[in-house]
Design an enzyme around this catalytic site. Structure first.
Site: not given
Length: 548
Positions: A212-214
């Site tokens: 989920g982390e960019a």
């Protein structure tokens, strides 16, 4: 582990219970129960057949072995009672076993035990990884089941399909030097040669779920773009890896836009082409190329692999079902969903390249039975207790006989006593129930118990206590059933001062048949019920079996 996963669901299926008064549901429940019991009995028969060379039949040591089995012993013919080799058997089951033995190399049970322990270590490591990847990797390395290099860990992430895909993505995306090395090796082990860009992106996202982390996504997509150009150096669409990197992001955005139910205003083809202008070193990619990507994604989204692909839809509460017709429809829908899920699971593992070992040594039966005897006993006990269907009772009794045989052969005292006690309990001869409650299944249980004593007597040990108690109570019931005055029987059973051998003071323990209520003299109606209940226990087959 695989054997346990096979037996446990079948055991649960064999005592499934559908709370419904609809004859259709009841029929399906009974059919499911019978199929489950048939599978369990077949498994036990194979185990008996496998270990039959260790069984010594007491009938071969006396003239009794030459007698033809009576009707009461008909079920005995289904069990192997001869000590002849499996290679000389003429039955289909024996022939199958014989061919497998002849074509297989001798194995050693200790070797399989080591393999099993290694599998347990790996499965525990996978369980730890699915909770916290670093702990799982460290555990497997400490146990010597996983290498320490980035290449070996990357290969493990590719090959092990039981890993949680979300955790795999998180592990690969970590901004730690060693994790980056693992990620680089992971992507480099993928082959994109000759693939178009969309199919390569699909293959890349099959093994894990994007974190989920960019920043994690950015590192993964940057490496993917570089690997794609490395495998397709002759392509002319992309001027640099940056083009592939940006285009990969735009395809993921397009997938979310076109296939997410939360997005109401879908992106058009013209908007998508306009969004990708100038990404090819300040130049545009061909509109035809971008249009083909748009239509391909619109027709089939790029599925981000989920952690739980195959889930069964939970059953709806019965309170929300209005009537039996809707309940039946819901039942059919659930069964169809279960079938689809099972098919998907089978197809998923059908391509797995797992080593196969052919086991032929007799000692393999012991750990298999040790693992399965408890759910098997539960399935057979529930079947005998809750169902009066003759076929269900017959399957349960046959399964118990096979289980007793296996426990006797391998000197498994706890398991043997548990199955013999279960048989004794369902005869109703040692229960507190009245003898007038005896049904056909209880009569068949008495015959099965006596047959077990006849065929496996040399192995029964302390289990003879339960059998002799039942036979004693059977003789007592037959005496009353033939009209012997109860005052004589009660005088033997209840005289605490006489000290008659075989009947301790307070003889209620030896009169649990509900006969104590008849001491004052049963009326004619009670006597008719008793004579009807014990009538079949006085048949020639039972008498001959007891005499043996």
């Amino acid at each position: 582990m695989s054997f346990s996963r096979l037996v446990l669901p079948i055991s649960d299926l064999s005592h499934v219970c559908v709370q419904s008064f609809d004859w259709y549901c009841i029929f399906q429940e009974l059919s499911l129960r019978k199929k489950g019991l048939e599978c369990l009995v077949s498994i036990l028969k194979c185990m008996v057949e496998w270990s039959r060379d260790m069984y010594v039949n007491p009938n071969l040591q006396a003239n009794l072995g030459q007698e033809q089995p009576s009707d009461g012993d008909g079920a005995e013919r289904k069990l192997p009672d001869q000590t002849t080799s499996r290679r000389g058997s003429v039955s289909s089951l024996d022939s199958t076993m014989s061919s497998s033995v002849q074509s297989s190399q001798p194995d050693h049970p200790e070797q399989y035990e080591v393999i099993k322990q290694q599998k347990d270590v790996i499965e525990h490591g996978i369980e730890l990884f699915n909770k916290k990847p670093k702990r799982g990797v460290q555990y497997l390395q400490d146990q010597g089941m996983l290498g320490t290099t980035a290449e070996e860990i990357a290969q493990f992430l590719h090959q092990e399909e039981r890993l949680d895909t979300t955790q795999v993505g998180e592990y690969l995306g970590e901004n730690i030097r060693f994790n980056k090395e693992v990620m680089y090796n992971y992507v480099d082990q993928l082959d994109f040669c000759g693939r178009d860009f969309v199919s390569a992106l699909r293959a890349f996202l099959e093994g894990f779920r994007l974190p989920g982390e960019a920043q994690k996504i950015d590192r993964l997509m940057e490496k993917f773009a570089a690997r794609y150009l490395e495998c397709n150096q002759g392509q002319g669409e992309f001027a640099s890896a940056d083009t592939a990197y940006v285009l990969a992001f735009s395809i993921i955005m397009l997938t979310t836009d076109l296939h997410s139910p939360q997005v109401k205003n879908k992106m058009t083809k013209e908007q998508y082409i306009r969004m990708n202008r100038g990404i090819n070193d300040s130049k545009d990619l061909p509109e035809e190329y971008l249009s083909s990507i748009y239509h391909e994604i619109a027709g089939k989204k790029i599925a981000m692999k989920d952690s739980k692909e195959h889930t069964i839809t939970p059953k709806t509460s019965k309170h929300s079902v209005a009537n039996e017709k809707q309940r039946r429809l819901l039942y059919d829908v659930e069964m169809e969903q279960m079938a689809k899920t099972a098919k998907a699971l089978m197809e998923a593992v059908s391509h797995a390249q797992a080593p196969f070992f052919s086991a032929t040594h007799l000692e393999h039966v012991r750990p298999m039975f040790k693992l399965a005897w408890t759910p098997l006993l539960a399935a057979f006990s529930v079947g005998l207790q809750d169902c009066d269907d003759q076929e269900v009772a017959s399957l349960c009794l046959e399964g118990i006989r096979c289980a007793v045989r296996i426990a006797c052969i391998f000197s498994m005292q706890l398991e043997r006593d548990a199955y013999v006690q279960a048989l004794a309990r369902f005869t109703l001869l040692t229960a507190s129930s009245s003898i007038t409650e005896m049904k056909q299944k209880n009569i068949d249980t008495i015959k099965t118990l006596i047959t077990v004593a006849h065929t496996d007597g040399n192995y029964l040990g302390n289990s003879w206590h339960e059998i002799l108690r039942c036979i004693s109570q059977l003789e007592l019931a037959q005496l009353i059933g033939t009209g012997v005055k109860t005052r004589y029987i009660s005088g033997v059973a209840r005289d605490s001062q006489a000290g008659i051998k075989g009947f301790p003071s307070g003889g209620e323990e030896f009169m649990p048949l509900g006969l104590g209520t008849l001491v004052g003299g049963p009326d004619r109606r009670q006597m008719a019920h008793i004579q009807e209940s014990v009538g079949e226990t006085s048949s020639q087959s039972v008498v001959v079996a007891v005499d043996r």
